[in-house]
Design an enzyme around this catalytic site. Structure first.
Site, short mmCIF file in Angstrom:
data_model
loop_
_atom_site.label_atom_id
_atom_site.label_comp_id
_atom_site.label_asym_id
_atom_site.label_seq_id
_atom_site.Cartn_x
_atom_site.Cartn_y
_atom_site.Cartn_z
N HIS A 37 0.86 -1.20 0.00
CA HIS A 37 0.00 0.00 0.00
C HIS A 37 0.89 1.24 0.00
CE1 HIS A 37 -3.18 2.80 1.17
NE2 HIS A 37 -4.02 1.86 0.78
N ASP A 44 -7.88 -5.44 -0.16
CA ASP A 44 -8.31 -6.28 -1.29
C ASP A 44 -7.91 -7.74 -1.15
OD1 ASP A 44 -7.48 -3.38 -2.99
OD2 ASP A 44 -9.50 -4.21 -2.90
#
Ligand code: SDX
Length: 436
Positions: free
Chosen positions: A312, A370
């Site tokens: 991320h 996700d």
């Protein structure tokens, strides 16, 4: 007030050669301070350069705060863990839009207003029939949300606060209906109208999974799970799609067109498309035994393969949403009596191995939201092609809330970044007859 762990200095000094300039330092309530470079070009004739915006604050906002090192996510100051556990998605929508948790009366009124905007103009259904049935649902969603500008002219005057709020409520209300229509069209089943006696998540599940030939009974455990998944995805500071919505909105474009731009950006596999890509990756890995082969590929700079659902830009710790998603995944599989999902086994083992591997540890790569969402959504009955549609459904409130905040910012101007030009110097046109 100085930001926590910040400096007490009021200015930063930039020195170039024998010249120097003092640039103001601005403090937030929490989080990194900023150096205001708004006048830098005028003072120095130079731009700053930050292509991925890794060190750039594009705006001031009061909506969402992320501490990537600590794995903290706050919506209007409230921890995501508490909102996901104790609240519901429409309460989070109210919080993001209005800035405060609603009283019981405010919540009832907001739920009523959203519920009664869930239908779309009947002509919209004809709009869908122009697509091939095998069109990706995200392509259909981008187009249909953009088309709302053609139907709801009475809420596109962005200068009118009342129209801005009507457009916001309409977007939150209609996005589940359009998402469900995209799904139904994709699988060749008739559209299902929303029902006003169902809550937001139950209405969405029924619009997706009910058929005319039998009664559809909402499973409260599953509707609670999807409602929580919507809350987890509702907003996330200035991510790529939210920045797209802000930039589109800064030109004065109508809110429906701006949200369509955000949906288009979210579709990319590096962003919201990662949930679809992560499930496909788990399927490609196929067995726990093949995990080392894929870990090796993810570390190989000559191989474009990356672990989807991992890493991320901001979180350099565990994404707090991923933990709640993992818990929800087990709840849904348990409720559905799915004892051993091979993809879940691969995901759990892949996470275990990656979190011990120096390459991932050194780069602070952790599972993001996700990583587990795909397994959960598949268990709920959604095809992989619908995963990013569900992300877009939930993120619509974040996009519209950030759009509203930008429009209502008195200092708002059209966004117009500059560049570092490395192209050709000035040169004269050469007629084609004289080109070699
Ligand atoms: C979302 O921004 C948001 O808030 C987004 C989001 C939201 O709610 O809006 O949180 C939703 O988009 C989550 C992210 C979903 N995307 C993925 O899961 C795709 C896989 N992840 C990567 O593509 C990547 O981690 C990004 C895109 C998420 C972040 O990319 P960055 O910040 O530009 O990081 P980077 O590419 O500079 O990577 C740093 C290093 C590199 O190695 P080195 O060059 O330093 O040797 O880490 C490596 C990368 O190669 N790396 C990975 C990796 N992610 C980063 N290596 C293998 N697998 C990965 N997934």
């Amino acid at each position: 007030m100085d930001a926590i762990n910040g400096t007490s200095a009021k200015t930063a000094t930039l020195s170039i050669g024998d010249k120097s300039w003092d640039l103001p330092i601005l403090n937030g309530t929490i989080g990194p301070q900023v150096v205001d470079i708004g006048k830098l070009y005028g003072q120095t004739g130079m731009f700053t350069y930050d292509p991925g915006f890794t060190s750039t604050a594009s705006c001031e906002s009061q909506i969402t705060y992320i501490d990537g090192d600590e794995g903290v996510l706050l919506y209007r100051g409230y921890p995501i863990e508490q909102l996901a556990e104790d609240g519901d998605f429409l309460e989070t929508c109210y919080l993001l839009l209005y800035g405060e948790l609603p009283t019981a009366a405010q919540k009832a009124d907001f739920d009523y207003r959203v519920t009664r905007h869930t239908m779309v103009h009947e002509q919209m259904s004809r709009f869908f029939h122009g697509f091939r049935r095998d069109a990706h649902p995200m392509a259909v969603l981008v187009a249909s949300v953009g088309a709302l500008s053609a139907f709801y002219h009475d809420s596109t005057d962005i200068a009118d606060p009342q129209q801005r709020m009507i457009a916001s409520v309409r977007m939150i209300a209609k996005i589940p209906t359009l998402a469900a229509m995209a799904y139904k069209y994709h699988i060749g089943q008739p559209f299902v109208y929303p029902k006003n006696d169902l809550d937001y998540a139950s209405n969405f599940l029924r619009m997706c999974f009910s058929v005319p030939c039998e009664e559809y009974k909402v499973n409260p455990v599953l509707s609670r799970a999807i409602d929580r998944i919507f809350t987890l995805h509702a907003d996330h500071e200035q991510n790529a799609s939210t920045s797209t919505v802000r930039l589109a909105g800064s030109s004065g474009a109508n809110p429906f067109a701006c949200i369509a731009a955000g949906i288009a950006c979210l579709w990319g596999p590096a962003h919201g498309g990662a949930n679809e890509a992560a499930l496909k990756m788990l399927g490609e890995i196929g067995s726990v035994e093949r995990i080392p082969e894929f870990i090796k590929r993810a570390k190989d700079k000559n191989d474009p393969f990356r672990l989807m659902g991992f890493g991320h830009r901001v979180y350099k710790n565990y994404d707090p949403r991923a933990k709640i998603m993992q818990k929800t995944c087990h709840e849904v599989l348990g409720e559905l009596g799915i004892k051993d999902d091979p993809l879940l086994d691969i995901a759990v083992e892949l996470e275990r191995i990656a979190l011990q591997d120096e390459y991932f540890v050194e780069r602070k790569l952790y599972p993001n939201i996700d990583f587990y969402s795909g397994i959960t959504l598949r268990a709920l009955g959604f095809p992989t092609s619908m995963f990013t549609v569900l992300f877009a459904l939930a993120r619509t409130v974040g996009w519209i809330g950030q759009w509203k905040e930008m429009i209502e910012d008195p200092g708002q101007r059209i966004g117009r970044p500059r560049q570092l030009y490395t192209g050709a110097q000035r040169r004269d046109y050469v007629p084609i007859a004289r080109r070699k």
